[in-house]
Design a protein around this motif. Structure first.
Motif, mmCIF file in Angstrom:
data_model
loop_
_atom_site.group_PDB
_atom_site.id
_atom_site.type_symbol
_atom_site.label_atom_id
_atom_site.label_comp_id
_atom_site.label_asym_id
_atom_site.label_seq_id
_atom_site.Cartn_x
_atom_site.Cartn_y
_atom_site.Cartn_z
ATOM 1 N N GLY A 176 2.623 6.432 -9.274
ATOM 2 C CA GLY A 176 0.899 6.576 -8.689
ATOM 3 C C GLY A 176 0.558 5.437 -8.015
ATOM 4 N N ARG A 177 -0.409 5.862 -7.516
ATOM 5 C CA ARG A 177 -0.853 3.664 -7.320
ATOM 6 C C ARG A 177 -1.527 3.373 -7.831
ATOM 7 N N GLY A 178 -1.976 2.217 -7.912
ATOM 8 C CA GLY A 178 -2.824 1.787 -7.645
ATOM 9 C C GLY A 178 -3.442 0.640 -6.759
ATOM 10 N N GLU A 179 -5.134 0.164 -6.693
ATOM 11 C CA GLU A 179 -5.820 -0.387 -6.119
ATOM 12 C C GLU A 179 -6.644 -1.516 -6.700
ATOM 13 N N TYR A 180 -7.153 -2.209 -6.450
ATOM 14 C CA TYR A 180 -7.550 -3.605 -6.965
ATOM 15 C C TYR A 180 -8.438 -3.877 -5.983
ATOM 16 N N TYR A 181 -10.263 -4.162 -5.489
ATOM 17 C CA TYR A 181 -11.217 -4.618 -4.753
ATOM 18 C C TYR A 181 -12.293 -5.504 -5.569
ATOM 19 N N GLY A 182 -12.064 -6.800 -5.113
ATOM 20 C CA GLY A 182 -12.816 -8.503 -6.257
ATOM 21 C C GLY A 182 -13.768 -8.770 -4.961
ATOM 22 N N LYS A 183 -15.001 -9.107 -4.782
ATOM 23 C CA LYS A 183 -15.298 -9.759 -4.245
ATOM 24 C C LYS A 183 -16.448 -11.062 -5.226
ATOM 25 N N THR A 184 -16.422 -12.161 -4.886
ATOM 26 C CA THR A 184 -16.955 -13.229 -5.580
ATOM 27 C C THR A 184 -17.930 -13.750 -3.856
ATOM 28 N N MET A 185 -18.678 -14.245 -4.701
ATOM 29 C CA MET A 185 -19.523 -15.125 -4.000
ATOM 30 C C MET A 185 -20.558 -16.542 -4.209
ATOM 31 N N VAL A 186 -19.797 -17.509 -4.161
ATOM 32 C CA VAL A 186 -20.277 -18.860 -4.548
ATOM 33 C C VAL A 186 -20.937 -19.486 -3.217
ATOM 34 N N ASP A 187 -22.362 -20.418 -3.431
ATOM 35 C CA ASP A 187 -22.987 -21.260 -2.465
ATOM 36 C C ASP A 187 -22.894 -20.215 -1.309
ATOM 37 N N ASP A 217 6.697 -3.979 -22.992
ATOM 38 C CA ASP A 217 7.435 -5.517 -22.260
ATOM 39 C C ASP A 217 8.586 -3.874 -20.968
ATOM 40 N N ASP A 218 8.480 -3.245 -21.199
ATOM 41 C CA ASP A 218 9.809 -2.366 -19.815
ATOM 42 C C ASP A 218 9.304 -2.914 -18.512
ATOM 43 N N LEU A 219 7.869 -2.842 -18.919
ATOM 44 C CA LEU A 219 6.369 -3.462 -17.036
ATOM 45 C C LEU A 219 7.865 -3.968 -15.681
ATOM 46 N N LYS A 220 7.826 -3.817 -14.389
ATOM 47 C CA LYS A 220 8.654 -3.679 -13.913
ATOM 48 C C LYS A 220 8.413 -5.393 -13.236
ATOM 49 N N THR A 221 8.555 -5.922 -12.157
ATOM 50 C CA THR A 221 8.060 -6.787 -11.384
ATOM 51 C C THR A 221 7.264 -6.058 -10.200
ATOM 52 N N GLY A 222 6.495 -6.531 -10.169
ATOM 53 C CA GLY A 222 5.653 -6.109 -9.039
ATOM 54 C C GLY A 222 4.757 -4.570 -8.876
ATOM 55 N N LYS A 223 4.603 -4.431 -10.528
ATOM 56 C CA LYS A 223 4.055 -2.889 -10.703
ATOM 57 C C LYS A 223 2.641 -3.202 -11.709
ATOM 58 N N TRP A 224 2.118 -2.329 -11.893
ATOM 59 C CA TRP A 224 1.120 -1.608 -12.908
ATOM 60 C C TRP A 224 1.225 -0.808 -13.824
ATOM 61 N N ALA A 225 0.829 -1.221 -15.151
ATOM 62 C CA ALA A 225 1.477 -0.441 -16.190
ATOM 63 C C ALA A 225 0.165 0.567 -16.129
#
Length: 233
Positions: free
Chosen positions: A135-146, A165-173
């Protein structure tokens, strides 16, 4: 075992074999999904606060065969998406994420299909079993400071796993590989060929992975509904 991803398809082939002498019809089905999860931690509190429906789709083949007058059994083999979406908007920050796992799924519905008008009413229910393919995961975050807006956008492939513990590097569980549950459906079949139906599905399997061999006390279960169109050849 390498054959495990194909087990749902093997089950579907089994139904084709045992029904080879029955009055049966092959069809195709495709449509829209919207899925979420029921999530609780060990204390019974919501694990993913504010999770929302994640839109997706399903497509595959069906096999209807007659059991007795107006009663059918309908196994199917479907490629389907599930998952959930999280959206959290604050005054100075916002987060939106999508987790969209892919499954190969075999539902087995028992149908009552009495004649109604020029077609048939479809009422059904039954179990399903599904195997996660990725599958595929997507994350969109935004912050505003000053007055300065900073974005943090990420994406990665999803991994099904029994233990974190079996999670591979670069992937999301996402969760454990196997899912199973029950579903109900209602629809209408026109002229014994074209059909329209809606269905609701409740996962019974806890797909929350364990950690370092310790069984998780948290629970995650897939839940959703779909709208689809089918055609019988």
């Amino acid at each position: 075992m390498r054959l495990r991803p194909f087990l749902p398809v093997v089950l579907f082939a089994f139904f084709l074999t045992i029904s080879s002498m029955a009055k049966a019809q092959i069809g195709v089905r495709a449509g829209f999904n919207a899925y979420n999860v029921i999530s609780r931690n060990g204390n019974g509190n919501e694990l993913y606060n504010g999770s929302r429906l994640n839109p997706g789709f399903h497509v595959g083949v069906t096999y209807d065969y007659l059991l007795s007058n107006n009663f059918y059994i309908q196994p199917a083999a479907l490629f389907t998406t599930k998952g959930y979406r999280i959206k959290d908007i604050q005054e100075y920050s916002s987060v939106e994420s999508y987790l969209t796992p892919y499954y190969v799924e075999v539902p087995v519905n028992f149908l009552y299909a009495p004649k109604l008008g020029k077609g048939r009413l479809l009422l059904g229910a039954g179990p399903y079993v599904a195997y996660g393919l990725g599958g595929r995961g997507e994350y969109y975050g935004k912050t505003m400071v000053d007055g300065v807006v900073t974005r943090n956008d990420q994406s990665a492939d999803l991994q099904f796993l029994s233990d974190t513990d079996d999670l591979k590097t670069g992937k999301w569980a996402y969760g454990k590989t196997w899912d199973y549950g029950v579903q109900i459906l209602e629809g209408y079949e026109f002229n014994e060929r074209l059909s329209f139906q809606v269905n609701a599905q409740l996962g019974l399997a806890n797909i929350h992975p364990d950690s370092k061999g310790v069984k998780s006390t948290s629970k995650i279960k897939n839940i959703g509904f779909g709208v689809s169109v089918g055609y019988i050849f």
